[in-house]
Every structure is written in C-alpha cells, then in structure tokens.
Design a protein around this motif. Structure first.
Motif, short mmCIF file in Angstrom:
data_model
loop_
_atom_site.label_atom_id
_atom_site.label_comp_id
_atom_site.label_asym_id
_atom_site.label_seq_id
_atom_site.Cartn_x
_atom_site.Cartn_y
_atom_site.Cartn_z
N THR A 1 -3.04 7.02 5.78
CA THR A 1 -1.79 6.36 5.74
C THR A 1 -1.75 5.16 6.48
OG1 THR A 1 -0.47 8.71 5.94
CG2 THR A 1 0.66 6.71 6.29
N VAL A 2 -1.53 4.02 5.63
CA VAL A 2 -1.75 2.75 6.13
C VAL A 2 -0.32 1.95 6.34
CG1 VAL A 2 -2.58 0.42 5.52
CG2 VAL A 2 -3.78 2.70 4.73
N ALA A 3 -0.17 1.21 7.55
CA ALA A 3 1.04 0.32 7.81
C ALA A 3 0.37 -1.15 7.89
CB ALA A 3 1.69 0.63 9.02
N ASP A 4 1.33 -1.87 7.59
CA ASP A 4 0.84 -3.51 7.81
C ASP A 4 0.64 -3.48 9.11
OD1 ASP A 4 1.28 -4.20 5.26
OD2 ASP A 4 3.42 -4.76 5.41
N GLY A 5 -0.30 -4.52 9.37
CA GLY A 5 -0.70 -4.95 10.83
C GLY A 5 -2.31 -4.86 11.02
N GLY B 1 -9.90 -5.33 14.06
CA GLY B 1 -9.26 -6.71 14.14
C GLY B 1 -8.83 -7.24 12.79
N GLY B 2 -9.34 -6.57 11.50
CA GLY B 2 -8.82 -7.21 10.35
C GLY B 2 -7.38 -6.56 9.98
N GLU B 3 -6.85 -7.51 8.95
CA GLU B 3 -5.48 -7.24 8.41
C GLU B 3 -5.57 -5.89 7.37
OE1 GLU B 3 -2.21 -8.14 9.36
OE2 GLU B 3 -3.20 -8.86 10.91
N ARG B 4 -4.69 -4.98 7.44
CA ARG B 4 -4.60 -3.84 6.37
C ARG B 4 -3.52 -4.51 5.18
NH1 ARG B 4 -4.88 0.93 10.36
NH2 ARG B 4 -6.85 1.62 9.55
N PRO B 5 -3.98 -4.59 4.20
CA PRO B 5 -3.01 -5.08 2.82
C PRO B 5 -2.19 -4.01 2.55
CG PRO B 5 -5.19 -4.77 2.21
CD PRO B 5 -5.55 -4.52 3.61
N GLY B 6 -0.83 -4.15 2.31
CA GLY B 6 -0.06 -3.09 1.70
C GLY B 6 0.46 -2.13 2.65
N THR B 7 1.27 -1.41 2.28
CA THR B 7 1.75 -0.27 3.12
C THR B 7 1.76 0.81 2.04
OG1 THR B 7 4.17 -0.62 2.26
CG2 THR B 7 3.48 -1.54 4.39
N GLY B 8 1.75 2.05 2.79
CA GLY B 8 1.65 3.35 1.87
C GLY B 8 0.62 4.25 1.89
#
Length: 170
Positions: free
Chosen positions: A3-7, A12-19
């Motif tokens: 389960t991914v959240a923005d941030g 250290g990398g950014e996670r694209p998208g939510t969902g």
C-alpha cells in the motif's frame, strides 16, 4: 501487496501515486522455476554423474558449481517475481520491476495505441496471461507478465476505454 502513500520512501526516493500496488500471480514464479529446472537440471546431473562414470569421482565435485548457479538463480527468480508491481492511477498506469536495476514505467492512457493480451501454451497451463501495451513511442512499450486471464482482460478493456477517451481530446 504494497500500500503506497505519497511522500518519501525509506531509501529517500519519492513514491509516485497513491493506492495499492498490485503484484503478479505466483504461477509466474512457478513457471519460471520449472523452466530453470528443465534447462539446467540436466547440466547439473551430467556434471555430477559423468565424471564418476568415467572413473574420476573427484571431478564430480565440479557438479557443485552448476548446482550453486541453479540455487542462486532460484533465489534471484523469487526476488524478481516479487519486484513486479503495477498501479492504476487516474491518468496513467505505473509498472515497477527490477532488483538491482529498478525500473518504473509510466504509461499515460492518452499515449496508448494498442493493448493486447497474450498467453502461450505454458502460460495457459499455469493460468497466466501477459498484458502488452504499445504506445506512440516505440521505445516505451510496456508489459505486465503473470496476470490472471480475467484481470488481464479487465485491464485491457479499461485501458482501451481510457486510452480512447484521453486521445479523443487531442
């Protein structure tokens, strides 16, 4: 499933998208490991048994090298299988894969030209399908292997519908 959240991620990398990132079916791992065993099993057996049959049993220890390679490949296949994920967002589809060389492919719905579902004889035996996405740029084609056939068809229909809707405005 992740389960991914923005941030920011832990690395250290950014996670694209939510969902929710969805993974591929375990049958893909089983099929790939079966192919590994079918292709390299005879090599391991030959390297271990042939020297003993020819009267040089110490040379049978050379069979440990291919056996070690098979064990390592077995482990790598498992890691690679776990790395395959996809995420449907409002405007694009994200496909993530890779262990050492991680790859994130972003396919905007409006750029898709063709979405096809394929399934070879071995894939059908394991209940798998492959979704292939062709975009306007030939170098950015993307694929998701190891999908359930019903999920692959659902994705094909949804992506085709979204692609037509997004490209109509161009």
């Amino acid at each position: 499933m992740d389960t991914v959240a923005d941030g920011p991620q832990q690395d250290g990398g950014e996670r694209p998208g939510t969902g929710e990132w969805l993974g591929v079916r375990p049958g893909l791992l089983t099929m790939r490991r079966l192919l590994l065993a079918l292709w390299l099993g005879p090599v391991v057996a030959t390297a271990a048994v042939l020297p003993a049959l020819l009267g040089a049993p110490r040379w049978s220890l050379l069979g440990l090298l291919p056996a070690g390679i098979v064990c390592w490949a077995w482990w790598v296949l498992g890691r690679n299988w776990r790395s395959w994920r996809y995420l449907e967002r409002a405007d694009d589809l994200l496909i993530r894969r890779g262990i050492l060389w991680r790859q994130l492919t972003v396919v905007p719905y409006g750029r898709m030209q063709l979405v096809e579902v394929t399934s070879g004889p071995l894939e059908r035996r394991f209940g798998l399908s492959r979704l292939q996405l062709h975009t306007a740029a030939a170098a950015t084609d993307a694929a998701i292997p190891g999908l359930d056939p019903a999920e692959a068809e659902r994705l094909r229909d949804r992506l085709t519908e979204l692609g037509e809707a997004r490209s109509a405005g161009l």
